[in-house]
Design an enzyme around this catalytic site. Structure first.
Site, PDB file in Angstrom:
ATOM      1  N   GLU A 124       0.866  -1.184   0.000  1.00  0.00           N
ATOM      2  CA  GLU A 124       0.000   0.000   0.000  1.00  0.00           C
ATOM      3  C   GLU A 124       0.906   1.239   0.000  1.00  0.00           C
ATOM      4  O   GLU A 124       1.821   1.314   0.821  1.00  0.00           O
ATOM      5  CB  GLU A 124      -0.869   0.030   1.254  1.00  0.00           C
ATOM      6  CG  GLU A 124      -1.927  -1.038   1.317  1.00  0.00           C
ATOM      7  CD  GLU A 124      -2.729  -0.923   2.604  1.00  0.00           C
ATOM      8  OE1 GLU A 124      -3.589  -0.031   2.690  1.00  0.00           O
ATOM      9  OE2 GLU A 124      -2.464  -1.714   3.531  1.00  0.00           O
ATOM     10  N   ARG A 339       5.711 -14.208   8.804  1.00  0.00           N
ATOM     11  CA  ARG A 339       6.120 -12.803   8.874  1.00  0.00           C
ATOM     12  C   ARG A 339       7.427 -12.689   9.657  1.00  0.00           C
ATOM     13  O   ARG A 339       7.694 -13.483  10.552  1.00  0.00           O
ATOM     14  CB  ARG A 339       5.011 -12.043   9.590  1.00  0.00           C
ATOM     15  CG  ARG A 339       5.138 -10.540   9.562  1.00  0.00           C
ATOM     16  CD  ARG A 339       3.972  -9.943  10.333  1.00  0.00           C
ATOM     17  NE  ARG A 339       4.171  -8.551  10.574  1.00  0.00           N
ATOM     18  CZ  ARG A 339       3.291  -7.613  10.261  1.00  0.00           C
ATOM     19  NH1 ARG A 339       2.143  -7.939   9.721  1.00  0.00           N
ATOM     20  NH2 ARG A 339       3.540  -6.353  10.498  1.00  0.00           N
ATOM     21  N   LYS A 349       2.883   1.692  10.854  1.00  0.00           N
ATOM     22  CA  LYS A 349       2.910   3.053  10.288  1.00  0.00           C
ATOM     23  C   LYS A 349       2.386   4.065  11.301  1.00  0.00           C
ATOM     24  O   LYS A 349       2.950   5.143  11.481  1.00  0.00           O
ATOM     25  CB  LYS A 349       2.055   3.098   9.019  1.00  0.00           C
ATOM     26  CG  LYS A 349       2.597   2.251   7.893  1.00  0.00           C
ATOM     27  CD  LYS A 349       1.552   2.001   6.826  1.00  0.00           C
ATOM     28  CE  LYS A 349       2.046   0.926   5.860  1.00  0.00           C
ATOM     29  NZ  LYS A 349       1.007   0.390   5.001  1.00  0.00           N
TER      30      LYS A 349
END
Length: 628
Positions: A124, A339, A349
């Site tokens: 994104e 992950r 973020k």
């Protein structure tokens, strides 16, 4: 089990499992002797299909355990190692849904791709990539490269509120910095018209409906069923057209898909209304597709063969297959991998923005963060980050490791690539009172002492030099091998041994200068140690970095009850404004890397000017700074 749990939301999981076990027993009968016989275990290769044998503690602490049996990332990603399906053989994957049209769609897919492996990296564009993304980049681009395929860089730009040009640019920069070249840069927004047309088709097929439940009503897992779920198809088509034309307010209507996700979530949203201009399409659209709707269809449009994503997306795998099949389009295969997480940091973020806004760090590229731009600025070579990903390995299980493993990979690379220089962080002036007038004024220093064929540079050597304050002690201590009034020391590369003749102090009693004599190291008794020094040096700024957080898991309320902002290490940055560095670094360019002998590895910071160079400490020379 997933279907049973979704249908029986309030049932005891153990009871469901027991019932399933009983029904399996009823269908297949009791286990035979052959079933119970212990089979010899084949030697496992650590892959995305089987778990690594090492315990979590070993994964974090033992570098060897994380190398995928010593294999490079390319070897781990090549061919049979991963047990992935071959292009066009999607139907051989467990859980893949085969429809009457599947084989025909796969045949057309092979005609388009020629049987080539196709992957994509789909970030994104609303934030900067971090160390976890490095594994995703290596896995997606690396798998394609290892199997002679191609990889797209696709921006998932379906959320216009948070997208900025700097993020698009930074993401591409980081992919290329890690050594990968996308076969094409694409955007979800390239397909907005096609996605809209497919949504209309989905409604026509009876698989989607326009709903008026509010956003807060749709949150959580026990959402009440929509009273509009069974509204007529024609009605939903008209309402969806009105949504597109801007005839509803934000939040007044959504398009939802008629399906239950693996985690029990019912009828996920496919389209929502946002009166926000889009970075690329401007005001053309006021309805935007969601990730759950867009992702698999963009994969289908680009004919991706292997849709690689992290483990948290496993719950969306069935919806991924469902949507492609509901629209009767080519269906790629989603594969999940573990992950990568690091201790002593945050990568979200939202939290990084908080750190920037509160002034804890300067920006997204502050060298104390673990964003890729920050690691590059700190001086981490891209090769070291790729080696780190290879050492962690291609695992299904989520991996949490400590920063020292990454730092070890950095040292391995910089030891071979960073030329040596000499720098003094806490200078002590030394005057050599008997330096012969005809002595050489320049000293040749090898760039790589272990391999002098790789080049050298010269530095001035005069009667005034500077040494590190900690390399002199007025009072001798047991085990101390450097300079004291009674113990001489050698000067690296100069060919001299110096002995103290006079200690000069200021009014407060602090040692400010030494007067020494020198003699050739060829004639002097061999000293116990050799120290570095500088003469006619450059005055530079040096920034020393430590961990930003005090605790391993700053986001864990049990470890840090008052939140991650209360866990900041007050000593995470030390700035030395008047460090002395030898003149060999004078022509250095931003991000050039050096080993300052006996001090650490350093990189030239972008804040540097022609008047003053600024160096960031990348890593110390050894794992334990106390050993230096």
């Amino acid at each position: 089990m997933g279907e049973a749990r979704a249908a029986l939301k309030w049932a005891d999981g153990k009871v469901i499992k027991n019932e399933v076990d009983m029904q399996v027993l009823h269908l297949l009968g009791p286990k035979t002797e052959a079933d119970l016989e212990k089979k010899a275990k084949p030697q496992k290769v650590k892959t995305a299909e089987n778990e690594p044998k090492v315990k979590k503690e070993e994964v974090a602490m033992n570098g060897e355990a994380m190398t995928g049996e010593g294999k490079s990332l390319m070897e781990q990603l090549r061919g049979e190692a991963l047990k992935f399906h071959k292009p066009g053989e999607n139907y051989k994957t467990e859980g893949y849904v085969v429809t009457p049209n599947t084989m025909n769609l796969l045949k057309k897919h092979l005609e388009i791709t020629g049987g080539q492996v196709r992957t994509r990296f789909p970030p994104e564009p609303n934030g900067i990539l971090h160390i976890g993304h490095a594994k995703a980049i290596n896995f997606n681009f690396g798998f394609a490269k290892a199997n002679n395929g191609i990889c797209f860089l696709r921006y998932d730009d379906t959320n216009p509120e948070k997208e900025e040009e700097k993020y698009f640019t930074a993401i591409k920069d980081m992919v290329e910095w890690l050594g990968y070249q996308p076969c094409a840069v694409t955007h979800a927004s390239d397909n907005f018209q096609q996605l809209y047309d497919l949504a209309v088709d989905l409604i026509r097929r009876g698989h989607a409906f326009v709903c008026h439940q509010k956003g807060e009503e749709l949150k959580g897992h026990n959402v009440p069923p929509s009273p509009w779920r069974d509204r007529p198809i024609e009605e939903s088509l008209v309402l969806f057209e009105r949504m597109k034309k801007g005839m509803f307010a934000e939040g007044e209507a959504t398009l939802r898909m008629k399906m239950i996700m693996e985690d029990g979530k019912m009828d996920p949203v496919a389209y929502r209304i946002k009166y926000t201009a889009h970075h690329r399409t401007g005001d053309e659209w006021c309805i935007y597709p969601t990730y759950d709707y867009t992702h698999c269809l963009c994969d289908s449009i680009e004919h991706i063969t292997h849709s690689l994503c992290t483990k948290e997306f496993q719950a969306r795998r069935s919806s991924y297959f469902w949507l492609c099949n509901a629209l009767d389009v080519y269906c790629p295969v989603q594969w999940e991998y573990g992950r990568l997480n690091l201790t002593y940091t945050v990568v979200s973020k939202r939290k990084i923005i908080k750190l920037v806004e509160t002034g804890v760090v300067s920006d997204w590229d502050d060298p104390r963060l673990f964003t890729l731009t920050a690691l590059r600025r700190r001086g981490f070579p891209s090769e070291a980050i790729n080696n780190f990903c290879a050492r962690v390995g291609v695992t299904v299980s989520q991996t949490t490791t400590e920063p020292h493993l990454l730092e070890s990979c950095v040292r391995d690379v910089l030891n071979e690539t960073a030329p040596r220089a000499m720098a003094v962080l806490e200078p002590l002036k030394v005057t050599i009172i008997n330096l012969p007038e005809n002595s050489k004024s320049d000293v040749r220093v090898p760039d790589f002492p272990a391999n002098e064929a790789k080049g050298s540079h010269t530095v001035p050597f005069t009667k005034t030099i500077f040494i590190e304050h900690s390399d002199f002690r007025e009072v001798m201590e047991k085990g101390y091998k450097r300079l004291t009034p009674d113990q001489p020391v050698g000067l690296r590369h100069a060919g001299y041994v110096i002995s103290v003749q006079k200690v000069i102090k200021d009014a407060q009693g602090k040692v400010v200068e030494l007067e020494v004599t020198c003699c050739s190291s060829e004639t002097a008794e061999k000293p116990k140690a050799f120290i570095h020094w500088v003469s006619q040096p450059l005055v530079c700024e040096v920034r020393l970095y430590e961990r930003l957080f005090l605790h391993k898991h700053p986001e864990d309320p049990s470890e840090v009850p008052n939140g991650f902002l209360s866990d900041i290490n007050p000593n995470s940055l030390q700035t030395i404004s008047s460090a002395l560095v030898d003149i060999s670094v004078k022509g250095a360019k931003v991000l050039d890397k050096f080993q300052f002998e006996r001090v650490g590895y350093f990189s030239l910071d972008p804040d540097s000017t022609s008047e003053k160079l600024i160096f960031n400490r990348t890593v110390t020379l050894k794992e334990d700074p106390g050993k230096i």
